[in-house]
Write a protein that holds these residues in place. Sequence first.
Motif: not given
Length: 184
Positions: A57-61
């Motif tokens: 998973k890649v979480f971006s913010q």
Amino acid sequence: MREMKGYLFLLVALAGSFFSMAPFACARGIASSEQAVVVATPEVLPLALDDAFRVVKVFSQTVDPSKNSRSMVAALKAEVDRRYFGAINAFERRLREGNYYTVRWQAPRRPEGSDIKVRLEYRQQKLGTHVQALDAHYPAASGAVSTEFSVLGDDYYQDGPVVAWRVLLIERGRIVGVQQSFLW
């Protein structure tokens, strides 16, 4: 009462996502943006995908006052506040504004381990098709690992926000795992 049910649902959903990430809480190593190295010219590597290596998973913010609304969900506001923690004036807050990426990935457990390089390749709004890259190196990596990358401060404000990204897992000069954004 209807608002309370909505908040309760959100709280249960967030708790569920937190507990589903429990295996990553005990990751072997966590690389932060301080450990990431800027790659001057990312080279083209051969693609040799391996099912044993996986970008989970890649979480971006995005932390930017002009983009983050004041009516943000409490959990997202807490994450933004965490990014600002320790900044005591406007200058320090501006240095922490930008794009953050948390990459969760897995490597097979082997007795000798794997020498893995995690690369974030990205394109920024004002640079067009120019590709930039950040690398994090893991000697003898195995199991579930979390890596954090960031594009902050002057890089973010001069070149614009990140519009497309790709995460690569590289072993012995070959791409063994990949995940990319929709616009890549």
